[in-house]
Design a protein around this motif. Structure first.
Motif, PDB file in Angstrom:
ATOM      1  N   GLY A 190       4.610   2.815  -4.590  1.00  0.00           N
ATOM      2  CA  GLY A 190       3.548   3.592  -3.980  1.00  0.00           C
ATOM      3  C   GLY A 190       2.273   2.782  -3.931  1.00  0.00           C
ATOM      4  O   GLY A 190       2.221   1.645  -4.417  1.00  0.00           O
ATOM      5  N   ILE A 191       1.240   3.353  -3.326  1.00  0.00           N
ATOM      6  CA  ILE A 191      -0.060   2.685  -3.215  1.00  0.00           C
ATOM      7  C   ILE A 191      -1.131   3.615  -3.781  1.00  0.00           C
ATOM      8  O   ILE A 191      -1.249   4.772  -3.363  1.00  0.00           O
ATOM      9  N   ARG A 192      -1.901   3.111  -4.753  1.00  0.00           N
ATOM     10  CA  ARG A 192      -3.074   3.835  -5.236  1.00  0.00           C
ATOM     11  C   ARG A 192      -4.284   3.316  -4.466  1.00  0.00           C
ATOM     12  O   ARG A 192      -4.666   2.156  -4.579  1.00  0.00           O
ATOM     13  N   ILE A 193      -4.896   4.170  -3.649  1.00  0.00           N
ATOM     14  CA  ILE A 193      -5.968   3.749  -2.760  1.00  0.00           C
ATOM     15  C   ILE A 193      -7.201   3.347  -3.566  1.00  0.00           C
ATOM     16  O   ILE A 193      -7.673   4.098  -4.427  1.00  0.00           O
ATOM     17  N   THR A 194      -7.713   2.163  -3.267  1.00  0.00           N
ATOM     18  CA  THR A 194      -8.931   1.685  -3.920  1.00  0.00           C
ATOM     19  C   THR A 194     -10.068   1.466  -2.930  1.00  0.00           C
ATOM     20  O   THR A 194     -11.228   1.362  -3.332  1.00  0.00           O
TER      21      THR A 194
ATOM     22  N   GLY B  71      -5.101  -0.877  -1.456  1.00  0.00           N
ATOM     23  CA  GLY B  71      -4.843  -0.248  -2.737  1.00  0.00           C
ATOM     24  C   GLY B  71      -3.918  -1.060  -3.622  1.00  0.00           C
ATOM     25  O   GLY B  71      -3.414  -2.116  -3.232  1.00  0.00           O
ATOM     26  N   GLU B  72      -3.717  -0.539  -4.840  1.00  0.00           N
ATOM     27  CA  GLU B  72      -2.864  -1.190  -5.821  1.00  0.00           C
ATOM     28  C   GLU B  72      -1.436  -0.676  -5.687  1.00  0.00           C
ATOM     29  O   GLU B  72      -1.212   0.512  -5.463  1.00  0.00           O
TER      30      GLU B  72
ATOM     31  N   ILE C 122       6.341   4.928  -8.791  1.00  0.00           N
ATOM     32  CA  ILE C 122       6.386   6.370  -9.008  1.00  0.00           C
ATOM     33  C   ILE C 122       7.846   6.801  -8.991  1.00  0.00           C
ATOM     34  O   ILE C 122       8.495   6.779  -7.932  1.00  0.00           O
TER      35      ILE C 122
ATOM     36  N   VAL D 189       1.880   0.621  -7.106  1.00  0.00           N
ATOM     37  CA  VAL D 189       2.291   1.323  -8.322  1.00  0.00           C
ATOM     38  C   VAL D 189       3.750   1.736  -8.164  1.00  0.00           C
ATOM     39  O   VAL D 189       4.325   1.674  -7.068  1.00  0.00           O
TER      40      VAL D 189
ATOM     41  N   PRO E 223      -5.033  -6.517  -3.613  1.00  0.00           N
ATOM     42  CA  PRO E 223      -4.606  -5.206  -3.097  1.00  0.00           C
ATOM     43  C   PRO E 223      -3.706  -5.349  -1.877  1.00  0.00           C
ATOM     44  O   PRO E 223      -3.791  -6.322  -1.120  1.00  0.00           O
TER      45      PRO E 223
END
Length: 248
Positions: A234-238, A224-225, A229, A227, A211
């Motif tokens: 972007g960042i998908r929060i994990t 986050g991962e 867009i 991504v 991450p």
């Protein structure tokens, strides 16, 4: 008393500038824009001041003095100590742009008496108290060289009436923050840095698929991962990082 060298149309511009600044200024209470007066060093002695020069359609200097409550809220933020200059900058910009398109300097943090004394020494300086009832909670001071000869009508305005005081973190909800993502880090010698050429690969301390870090003003708050867009990263929060558990 109002500043004797400033005309009523120019005072209307000052009131407009104060209204624009107050709309974006973090405060603990809902404040009123008071009547413009001659700037003086003793208008508000408790708190912090940020001063900045601007140039463009108008040339001058603007000072915003905020109460100690905002300074304390920024210092004790759960995101770590936040920059007062950055928090107040939108108000500085809004005030300066009331006089037309301008370029604003980065701004400098000063003690209130020093900042107000310096701008009071400038010819034609004007200050606008931002009031909670009869109490001065913040101050906007402006000096232009020269002042514009005409101004659109303006007036005393307010943010709202009768609202409960805003405390702590609530004061910071509209403060803009710098958010960045970090894929990894490494250390390199000066020799290695100087040998970099287009096409060179720099290996980071993060395994593929790990991450990325999300940082606010340089402080780790989440992971986050990565991504894509609409062709933008972007960042998908994990994971939300708890205070005190940040990676060194």
């Amino acid at each position: 008393m109002t500043a004797p060298t400033i005309t009523e149309p120019q005072l209307a511009l000052v009131r407009n500038a104060a209204t624009a600044a107050l709309a974006v200024l973090p405060t603990s209470r809902e404040l009123l824009v008071g009547a413009p007066v001659a700037a003086s060093a003793d208008m508000l002695t408790a708190g912090q001041a940020v001063t900045a020069k601007f140039s463009g359609a108008a040339t001058g200097e603007v000072v915003v003095v905020v109460g100690q409550d905002l300074a304390d809220a920024l210092k004790e933020s759960p995101l770590g100590e936040l920059d007062l200059t950055a928090a107040v900058r939108p108000a500085l910009e809004a005030a300066a742009r009331a006089f037309g398109p301008v370029v604003l300097d980065p701004g400098q943090l000063m003690e209130p008496e020093v900042a107000l004394s310096a701008i009071a020494a400038k010819e034609g300086s004007v200050a606008v108290p931002l009031l909670d009832g009869d109490d001065v909670r913040a101050v906007l001071a402006i000096a232009l060289a020269p002042w514009p000869s005409e101004a659109a009508p303006g007036g005393v305005a307010r943010r709202s009436d009768g609202a409960a005081p805003i405390r702590g973190l609530d004061m910071l909800h509209d403060v803009m923050m710098e958010v960045s993502a970090e894929l990894g880090r490494t250390r390199m010698s000066v020799r290695e840095l100087l040998s970099l050429i287009p096409g060179a690969i720099v290996e980071l301390d993060r395994a593929a698929g790990s991450p990325a870090d999300l940082l606010v003003n340089g402080r780790l708050i989440a992971r986050g991962e990565v991504v894509v867009i609409d062709e933008n990263f972007g960042i998908r929060i994990t994971e939300i990082v708890s205070p005190g558990s940040e990676r060194e």
